[in-house]
Scaffold this active site. Structure first.
Site, PDB file in Angstrom:
ATOM      1  CG  HIS A   1      -1.367 -15.381   7.911  1.00  0.00           C
ATOM      2  ND1 HIS A   1      -0.228 -15.905   8.485  1.00  0.00           N
ATOM      3  CD2 HIS A   1      -1.608 -16.113   6.805  1.00  0.00           C
ATOM      4  CE1 HIS A   1       0.213 -16.912   7.731  1.00  0.00           C
ATOM      5  NE2 HIS A   1      -0.608 -17.058   6.707  1.00  0.00           N
TER       6      HIS A   1
ATOM      7  N   PRO B   1       0.824  -1.215   0.000  1.00  0.00           N
ATOM      8  CG  PRO B   1      -0.079  -1.093   2.140  1.00  0.00           C
ATOM      9  CD  PRO B   1       0.713  -1.979   1.235  1.00  0.00           C
ATOM     10  CD  GLU B   2       3.270   3.833  -3.946  1.00  0.00           C
ATOM     11  OE1 GLU B   2       3.279   5.074  -3.931  1.00  0.00           O
ATOM     12  OE2 GLU B   2       3.872   3.152  -4.799  1.00  0.00           O
TER      13      GLU B   2
ATOM     14  NE  ARG C   1       6.003 -11.217   1.593  1.00  0.00           N
ATOM     15  CZ  ARG C   1       6.508 -10.533   0.576  1.00  0.00           C
ATOM     16  NH1 ARG C   1       5.716  -9.968  -0.304  1.00  0.00           N
ATOM     17  NH2 ARG C   1       7.813 -10.402   0.451  1.00  0.00           N
TER      18      ARG C   1
ATOM     19  NE  ARG D   1      19.089  14.470  -1.792  1.00  0.00           N
ATOM     20  CZ  ARG D   1      18.672  13.478  -1.017  1.00  0.00           C
ATOM     21  NH1 ARG D   1      18.631  12.248  -1.484  1.00  0.00           N
ATOM     22  NH2 ARG D   1      18.324  13.701   0.214  1.00  0.00           N
TER      23      ARG D   1
END
Ligand code: ZN
Length: 283
Positions: A100, A2-3, A119, A162
């Site tokens: 889970h 998920p973002e 996981r 950078r």
């Protein structure tokens, strides 16, 4: 994984279920996820009212009446399911427990929130609310991309000099919080900037353009998530994931959608992760 838009959608879906409500009981079925749970997490959650459900980057922050804040991160495969919502926005019956299901919260009024993570890259912790921003998971995060701290002047100053590719710089959570692979690819495409270009070598005027574009791709995704929320009563109650159309992400070999471009999307690997972009219009 998920973002930020998925986590914000999850937060908005959870708001009517838990904000202002009391956690009647908490079950913690194992000692850890990615890291150990805090001592007596179930006991510290039980009886607490959720005063406010906020978000920082990809972390949900549930501010409790006990003076503590519960920090929740979904990691790679974490899922949150809501069942038994008395207002009928979510499926009524609690599903049978699954393998889970690591943390289960029973909310006063009948709703149940289940955290499932096959996981176990997810995380949960409790910290005194006044020290939440100093939590080790949060303290080094850059400004929120949708907040006032993320300005054109800030980004230009932060990326000055950078040497890393601009894609890597934008994925650096200390530069801007919560941006992930998908939305960085999408934003660079809309800004017409090659993901391979060194961040410090991009003209300030082009770099500045990334700020509104990042806000735009995130806002559109959050809006798509909002529409998906309206369908939840027809689903199994899982929050946060939704279909969204991307212009470059996952579109290798497809024609570029930029007006008049005519290029094709390519996939390259940067720092071990897929980058999708159009070499024709992203310079
Ligand atoms: Zn193009």
């Amino acid at each position: 994984m998920p973002e930020l838009p998925e986590v914000e959608t999850l937060r908005r879906g959870l708001l009517p279920v838990i904000e202002g409500r009391v956690i009647e009981a908490a079950r913690v079925n194992r000692p850890d996820l990615r890291w150990p749970f805090p001592p007596d997490m179930a006991g510290r959650l039980a009886g607490a009212r959720v005063v406010r459900l906020g978000r920082r980057s990809k972390y949900l922050l549930a501010e409790l009446s006990t003076g503590e804040t519960l920090i929740v991160h979904l990691g790679m495969s974490g899922r949150i399911l809501v069942s038994g919502d008395p207002l009928g926005r979510f499926v009524h019956a609690h599903p049978a427990p699954e393998k889970h299901d690591h943390v289960v919260l029973d909310i006063a009024g009948g709703a149940r929130i289940t955290f499932n993570d096959a996981r176990r890259f997810g995380a949960m912790d409790l910290i005194a609310t006044e020290r939440a921003e100093a939590h080790w998971l949060l303290r080094d995060l850059g400004p929120e991309p949708l907040g006032n701290g993320f300005s054109e002047a800030y980004l230009v100053a932060r990326l000055r000099g950078r040497q890393s590719p601009v894609k890597a710089a934008l994925l650096d959570q200390r530069v801007v919080a919560g941006l992930g692979n998908i939305y960085v690819c999408e934003a660079l495409h809309r800004a017409g900037i090659s993901p391979r270009r060194k961040a410090g070598r991009i003209a300030a005027s082009r770099l500045a353009r990334l700020v509104p574009v990042i806000r735009e791709v995130l806002s559109e995704a959050i809006e798509a998530g909002g529409s998906s929320l309206r369908d939840y009563r027809h689903t199994d109650g899982e929050l946060g994931y939704f279909q969204h159309n991307f212009r470059v992400y996952g579109r290798e070999d497809a024609p570029c959608t930029a007006p008049g471009c005519g290029g094709r999307i390519v996939r390259i690997v940067q720092s071990g992760r897929s980058t999708f972009y159009c070499p024709q219009c992203q310079r």
